[in-house]
Each structure stands twice: as structure tokens, then as C-alpha cells.
Design a protein around this motif. Structure first.
Motif, PDB file in Angstrom:
ATOM      1  N   MET A   1       0.849  -1.186   0.000  1.00 32.30           N
ATOM      2  CA  MET A   1       0.000   0.000   0.000  1.00 32.30           C
ATOM      3  C   MET A   1       0.890   1.242   0.000  1.00 32.30           C
ATOM      4  N   PHE A   2       0.533   2.219  -0.830  1.00 35.10           N
ATOM      5  CA  PHE A   2       1.329   3.427  -0.966  1.00 35.10           C
ATOM      6  C   PHE A   2       0.779   4.541  -0.076  1.00 35.10           C
ATOM      7  N   THR A 173       1.391  -6.527   8.272  1.00 30.16           N
ATOM      8  CA  THR A 173       2.710  -6.187   7.736  1.00 30.16           C
ATOM      9  C   THR A 173       2.835  -6.444   6.235  1.00 30.16           C
ATOM     10  N   LEU A 174       1.868  -7.144   5.651  1.00 33.33           N
ATOM     11  CA  LEU A 174       1.974  -7.537   4.248  1.00 33.33           C
ATOM     12  C   LEU A 174       1.501  -6.434   3.303  1.00 33.33           C
ATOM     13  N   PHE A 179      -0.949  -9.214  -1.493  1.00 34.88           N
ATOM     14  CA  PHE A 179      -1.641 -10.234  -0.707  1.00 34.88           C
ATOM     15  C   PHE A 179      -3.042  -9.784  -0.286  1.00 34.88           C
ATOM     16  N   ILE A 180      -3.931 -10.765  -0.133  1.00 29.83           N
ATOM     17  CA  ILE A 180      -5.289 -10.490   0.325  1.00 29.83           C
ATOM     18  C   ILE A 180      -5.761 -11.642   1.216  1.00 29.83           C
ATOM     19  N   SER A 185      -8.369 -18.394   7.918  1.00 27.22           N
ATOM     20  CA  SER A 185      -7.180 -19.252   7.964  1.00 27.22           C
ATOM     21  C   SER A 185      -6.245 -19.088   6.771  1.00 27.22           C
ATOM     22  N   PHE A 186      -6.587 -18.198   5.823  1.00 32.10           N
ATOM     23  CA  PHE A 186      -5.773 -18.107   4.604  1.00 32.10           C
ATOM     24  C   PHE A 186      -5.567 -16.674   4.110  1.00 32.10           C
ATOM     25  N   ILE A 187      -4.334 -16.385   3.727  1.00 33.70           N
ATOM     26  CA  ILE A 187      -3.975 -15.199   2.949  1.00 33.70           C
ATOM     27  C   ILE A 187      -3.342 -15.711   1.660  1.00 33.70           C
TER      28      ILE A 187
END
Length: 223
Positions: A1-2, A173-174, A179-180, A185-187
Motif C-alpha cells: 500500500m502506498f 505487515t503484508l 496479498f489479500i 485461515s488463509f492469505i
């Protein structure tokens, strides 16, 4: 993210740009100012990625202010006067938006930010601690990240690495342009998605469930 700043002495212009920025998940507005002088402290203390900067302002011209800003910060000039365009581009601005600014033209400008850093993002890395070991993973090599109680598991094409941390803390932090989160339980890595079948995301031959909470966001961002 900017991380973005808006600097414009006109309140309507600041409001419009804020509205546009809020529509895009890869932009994060961290400050809005009517004068470049008021923005100095934030620029010094935060790593700002892009500034939407008006040229003609009473305290200090945007083109003069741009000369003292770090070259790592991208500048998108905004102005009602087309005669300033040449001066703006001479300062190596990323783009120049002539008021009144349409969302279509705004989107074209900010997409240049993403294009400008694409090669960097593909080679960017994350350091993962697993027990006493440290692994440096390229973000583009990570297919998905799975929660396992108080651990997360990084899945790449050739290995799995378990790390003692929660998915919730890791998510903060991602880079959200890569990433989303699609399930508690999942990214997943957006670049690895090949389809959506029912409530399952397809990452080539891997199926990842999408929960009701994230389904609409997933469809909006990925399809």
C-alpha cells in the motif's frame, strides 16, 4: 500500500482527492494539508510514497516545494493552470493533473505509481523466522499463507516454512497490493489466482476456500 499526502490550498480540491484515494485499496492517505509548510514535519517523519501537490499556493509554490522533497517520493502535480505543466515535468514529476480532475484521469496517474515499482515488488522479500532459523522469501514466490493455531505456514512452490506468529499480526505487515486475506485461515498471493469456482479460489491446482466475510471483497479485487 502506498502512503499518500494531499497538499492543496483549496478545500474542495483536497476533498475530491481524498474521495478518489479512499476508493483504491493500494493507496493510504496519511495526511491532507492546505500548505506545504504544514506538511513538512510529516514528510520528515514518515516514508511518503506519493504527494498530490498543487502548484499555485500562497505560502510556497508546489514546484519550489518539490525541489526539497526526497527523490524517493513521487510527485503528482495538480493545478488549474495548464501553463505550469512544462515546469512540473522538468522536475521529473510522475504526472500532471489539470483541474477539474476526473476519477478516470486520476486513476491513470496513480497506476503509474504501481507500474513504476512493479519490478521492485517482484523482487521484494520478507524475512521469516522459523525456530532458530531465518529464511528470506521473495514475495512473488509465496503462493499462500495458512494459519495453524499460533503458527502460520508459508507455502511456496518447493517448500513450506512454519513461523510462530498469528495470521492477524502478519496480515498487518503484508503489502495489500500483493496479498489479500480470503478466509480466517488463509492469505493468498493475488498474482497466483487463476479462477474462482463456487466458494473456492483456484491457485492453479490448489483450492483455497473463501469465507462469506471476504467473498465480496475477493470478487471486487480479483475479478
Amino acid at each position: 500500500m502506498f502512503k499518500c499526502l494531499v497538499i492543496d490550498d483549496e478545500e474542495l480540491a483536497r476533498t475530491l482527492l481524498t474521495t478518489y484515494i479512499d476508493k483504491l485499496d493500494f493507496l493510504n492517505l496519511v495526511g491532507s494539508f492546505e500548505s506545504p509548510l504544514n506538511a513538512m514535519a510529516m514528510i520528515k517523519n514518515k516514508n511518503i510514497d506519493v504527494i498530490f501537490l498543487d502548484i499555485q499556493m500562497p505560502d510556497l509554490k508546489g514546484t519550489d516545494f518539490a525541489k526539497v522533497i526526497s527523490s524517493n517520493t513521487k510527485i503528482i502535480f495538480t493545478t488549474a493552470y495548464s501553463e505550469y505543466a512544462l515546469e512540473g515535468f522538468e522536475l521529473n514529476a510522475l504526472d500532471y493533473l489539470l483541474k477539474p480532475i476526473t476519477f478516470e484521469r486520476f486513476l491513470k496517474a496513480v497506476n503509474k505509481i504501481r507500474k513504476d515499482v512493479t519490478d521492485f515488488k517482484l523482487e521484494d522479500t520478507i524475512t521469516v523466522k522459523s525456530g532458530y532459523d531465518l529464511y528470506k522469501l521473495k514475495l512473488n514466490d509465496i503462493i499462500y499463507i495458512e494459519s495453524d493455531s499460533e503458527y502460520v505456514i508459508f507455502h511456496t512452490s518447493d517448500k513450506k516454512i512454519m513461523s510462530y506468529q498469528t495470521l492477524k499480526s502478519l496480515e498487518k505487515t503484508l503489502d495489500t497490493s500483493i496479498f489479500i486475506r480470503v478466509h480466517r485461515s488463509f492469505i493468498i498471493n493475488k498474482k497466483k489466482v487463476t479462477g474462482l469456482k463456487g466458494r473456492d479460489l483456484l491457485l492453479t491446482d490448489i483450492k483455497i476456500p473463501v469465507s462469506d466475510t471476504y467473498y465480496d471483497i475477493v470478487k471486487q479485487q480479483l475479478f
